[in-house]
Design a protein around this motif. Structure first.
Motif, short mmCIF file in Angstrom:
data_model
loop_
_atom_site.label_atom_id
_atom_site.label_comp_id
_atom_site.label_asym_id
_atom_site.label_seq_id
_atom_site.Cartn_x
_atom_site.Cartn_y
_atom_site.Cartn_z
N LEU A 277 0.84 -1.20 0.00
CA LEU A 277 0.00 0.00 0.00
C LEU A 277 0.88 1.25 0.00
O LEU A 277 1.87 1.32 0.75
N ASP A 278 0.54 2.22 -0.84
CA ASP A 278 1.22 3.52 -0.81
C ASP A 278 0.23 4.62 -1.17
O ASP A 278 -0.90 4.35 -1.56
N ILE A 279 0.67 5.88 -1.02
CA ILE A 279 -0.18 7.05 -1.22
C ILE A 279 0.22 7.74 -2.52
O ILE A 279 1.41 7.91 -2.80
N VAL A 280 -0.77 8.13 -3.30
CA VAL A 280 -0.53 8.92 -4.51
C VAL A 280 -1.30 10.24 -4.36
O VAL A 280 -2.33 10.31 -3.69
N GLY A 281 -0.75 11.29 -5.01
CA GLY A 281 -1.38 12.61 -4.93
C GLY A 281 -0.51 13.60 -4.18
O GLY A 281 0.57 13.28 -3.68
N ASP A 282 -1.02 14.84 -4.06
CA ASP A 282 -0.25 15.93 -3.44
C ASP A 282 -0.08 15.75 -1.94
O ASP A 282 0.75 16.42 -1.32
N SER A 283 -0.85 14.88 -1.32
CA SER A 283 -0.76 14.70 0.13
C SER A 283 0.27 13.66 0.54
O SER A 283 0.40 13.36 1.73
N ARG A 284 1.02 13.08 -0.41
CA ARG A 284 1.90 11.96 -0.06
C ARG A 284 3.01 12.36 0.90
O ARG A 284 3.52 11.50 1.64
N GLU A 285 3.41 13.65 0.91
CA GLU A 285 4.50 14.07 1.80
C GLU A 285 4.08 14.05 3.26
O GLU A 285 4.94 13.94 4.14
N TRP A 286 2.81 14.20 3.55
CA TRP A 286 2.36 14.25 4.95
C TRP A 286 1.27 13.22 5.26
O TRP A 286 0.43 13.44 6.12
N THR A 287 1.34 12.10 4.53
CA THR A 287 0.37 11.03 4.76
C THR A 287 1.11 9.70 4.94
O THR A 287 2.08 9.42 4.22
N GLU A 288 0.66 8.88 5.91
CA GLU A 288 1.25 7.58 6.17
C GLU A 288 0.15 6.51 6.11
O GLU A 288 -1.02 6.79 6.39
N VAL A 289 0.55 5.29 5.74
CA VAL A 289 -0.37 4.17 5.75
C VAL A 289 0.29 3.02 6.51
O VAL A 289 1.46 2.72 6.30
N GLU A 290 -0.44 2.39 7.42
CA GLU A 290 0.07 1.29 8.23
C GLU A 290 -0.98 0.18 8.27
O GLU A 290 -2.17 0.44 8.52
N PRO A 291 -0.59 -1.06 8.05
CA PRO A 291 0.75 -1.47 7.59
C PRO A 291 0.91 -1.20 6.09
O PRO A 291 -0.07 -1.12 5.36
N ARG A 292 2.13 -1.06 5.65
CA ARG A 292 2.39 -0.81 4.24
C ARG A 292 2.36 -2.12 3.43
O ARG A 292 2.22 -2.08 2.20
N VAL A 293 2.57 -3.27 4.10
CA VAL A 293 2.56 -4.56 3.41
C VAL A 293 1.67 -5.52 4.22
O VAL A 293 1.76 -5.57 5.46
N MET A 294 0.81 -6.27 3.52
CA MET A 294 -0.01 -7.28 4.20
C MET A 294 -0.12 -8.52 3.31
O MET A 294 -0.13 -8.41 2.07
N ASN A 295 -0.14 -9.69 3.97
CA ASN A 295 -0.28 -10.98 3.29
C ASN A 295 -1.68 -11.52 3.57
O ASN A 295 -2.10 -11.60 4.74
N LEU A 296 -2.40 -11.89 2.49
CA LEU A 296 -3.79 -12.32 2.65
C LEU A 296 -4.01 -13.65 1.95
O LEU A 296 -3.50 -13.90 0.85
N MET A 297 -4.78 -14.49 2.64
CA MET A 297 -5.23 -15.75 2.06
C MET A 297 -6.30 -15.46 1.00
O MET A 297 -6.90 -14.39 0.99
N PRO A 298 -6.54 -16.39 0.08
CA PRO A 298 -7.59 -16.19 -0.93
C PRO A 298 -8.93 -15.91 -0.26
O PRO A 298 -9.36 -16.61 0.65
N GLY A 299 -9.60 -14.82 -0.67
CA GLY A 299 -10.90 -14.44 -0.13
C GLY A 299 -10.82 -13.74 1.21
O GLY A 299 -11.87 -13.38 1.76
N ALA A 300 -9.62 -13.55 1.76
CA ALA A 300 -9.48 -12.92 3.08
C ALA A 300 -9.45 -11.41 2.94
O ALA A 300 -9.11 -10.84 1.90
#
Length: 448
Positions: free
Chosen positions: A38-61
């Motif tokens: 996961l990452d941020i696109v657009g003009d707000s990317r300098e002051w925006t965070e996403v957690e967690p940035r990486v996730m592992n999911l089972m099929p349908g999860a």
């Protein structure tokens, strides 16, 4: 295949300096265990965070992440709506990545400051102060500047009183203060005054100053006049008691010596006149003899001519930097913002401004940083740095050189910029755009 995403809130509002969070749901639509980034696109990317940035999911999860918006409380982020997107990239199926879009509304905040420079001035007839209005908020503010004189002893004049101060900038006004009354001699008078900046949305901001009015006659004038009078009296006494009698005696002795010298000169002139008479008589006799010889068939001799010589001088350097064709041009930079202050972007003279066979002679330089970029600017001759300054130190700055700067083709003129923080309204593009204007002459052919 790939992933689907959904935002719990697509319309958010945040106050600069504070944070707001939104939840995003990610579903693995594939048939394999997948890793999503996961990452941020657009003009707000300098002051925006996403957690967690990486996730592992089972099929349908399903997986949930938190998006946190924290705009800084300064003028780098303008007030208003800022679109954003949360992009989810699938490792197993990158072609079917998805983006969840939304809008965050950055609320306006106000930070207006008023400064008077200097706070205290000294004058005899008129003083000049500078008023600086700083807008550190994130939207334009209309300002009305008012002067006040509580003791009604000054005539206060502003070059203009109404202005609009853009975010992240400063406005400058000139204030002239003229005392109503003047005095020839006496103690200094302290005349206080005030300046008020008002805006419809802000409480009034005040700054106080003082004009120290001095006497019209300089304080050093009376002691100097007394000392000059005393010196004149002493010189008069010395003249009549010592100098004048000595001068008179010396004049009489000099007169006697001059008379004796004139008599001796006259006697010498008489002797020389007698010698000249004898010489003239001898020449007359010789002339008569020459006439007689010519009458007997003799002739005059030939004549010769003198020859002169001429010389020439030459400038050994081949270039006169005091003359040449006038030239002026401007180098506009476009530097990328970088965290490392040692990284510079180089910018050359515009193509065609300087012919290849000419020497550039610079006499005037104007530095301009109207957007308030932060960083470092260097003016170089070849690899040598001639001038280095911080961009935050100026908005407009000019130099005039009595001894001009000379740039040859093998040591050209370049501008290097290290950009740390672009000024308004450039933070969205991440560019610093200071510029330098040059004036001078072209001399040629180039030296060396």
């Amino acid at each position: 295949m790939g992933a689907t995403t959904s935002l719990a809130s697509r319309q958010l509002s945040v106050t600069p300096g504070q944070s707001i969070e939104a939840k995003i749901l990610v579903r693995n639509n594939g048939t394999l265990v997948d890793q999503f980034t996961l990452d941020i696109v657009g003009d707000s990317r300098e002051w925006t965070e996403v957690e967690p940035r990486v996730m592992n999911l089972m099929p349908g999860a399903d997986g949930e992440a938190t998006v946190r918006f924290t705009p800084p409380r300064n003028s780098s982020v303008p007030a208003g709506q800022v679109p954003f997107g949360v992009r989810v990239l699938s490792r197993e199926d990158p072609q079917n990545s998805s983006v969840a879009e939304g809008v965050v509304d950055v609320e306006p905040f106000m930070d207006l400051q008023l400064e008077l420079s200097p706070k205290t001035s000294k004058c005899r007839t008129r003083a000049v102060h500078e008023i600086v209005v700083d807008n550190s908020g994130n939207y334009p503010i209309p300002v009305e500047v008012i002067t006040n004189d509580p003791e009604e002893q000054l005539k206060l004049t502003l070059d203009h009183s109404s202005l609009v101060v853009q975010p992240g900038t400063s406005a400058f006004l000139k204030l002239k203060a003229k005392p109503h009354d003047r005095f020839m001699r006496g103690q200094d008078k302290r005349l206080p005054f005030g300046v008020t900046a008002t805006s419809g949305e802000l409480p009034p901001i005040n700054a106080e100053g003082t004009v120290v009015q001095q006497q019209l006659l300089p304080k050093w004038l009376l002691p100097v006049a007394v000392a000059a009078l005393a010196a004149a009296v002493v010189l008069t006494v010395l003249w009549f008691t010592l100098v004048k009698p000595t001068v008179q005696t010396a004049a009489r002795e000099a007169g006697k010596q001059q008379a004796q010298a004139e008599n001796a000169a006259m006697m010498e002139q008489v002797d020389q006149a007698e010698k000249k008479a004898d010489t003239a008589e001898d020449k007359a006799v010789a002339a008569e003899k020459k006439v007689d010889d010519m009458a007997a068939g003799g002739g005059p001799g030939g004549a010769g001519a003198d020859e002169g010589a001429r010389g020439a001088t030459e400038d050994s350097k081949g270039v006169n930097i005091r003359t040449g064709q006038a030239v002026d041009f401007r180098i506009t930079t476009d530097a990328d913002a970088r965290p490392d202050p040692e990284e510079f972007d180089a910018f050359d003279v515009p193509e065609g401004a300087i012919p290849a066979d000419k020497t550039l002679v610079i006499t005037d330089i104007i530095l301009q940083n109207p957007r308030g970029d932060a960083g470092t600017l260097q003016i170089k001759r070849g690899d040598d740095v001639l001038y280095e300054t911080g961009l935050a130190n100026f908005r407009d700055l000019d130099f005039h050189f009595l001894e001009p700067l000379v740039f040859s083709p093998d040591k050209p003129l370049t501008i290097d910029v290290s950009c740390q923080l672009p000024g308004a309204p450039e933070p969205a593009t991440g560019k610093c755009r200071p510029s330098v204007s040059f004036s001078g002459r072209l001399s040629g052919p180039s030296a060396g």
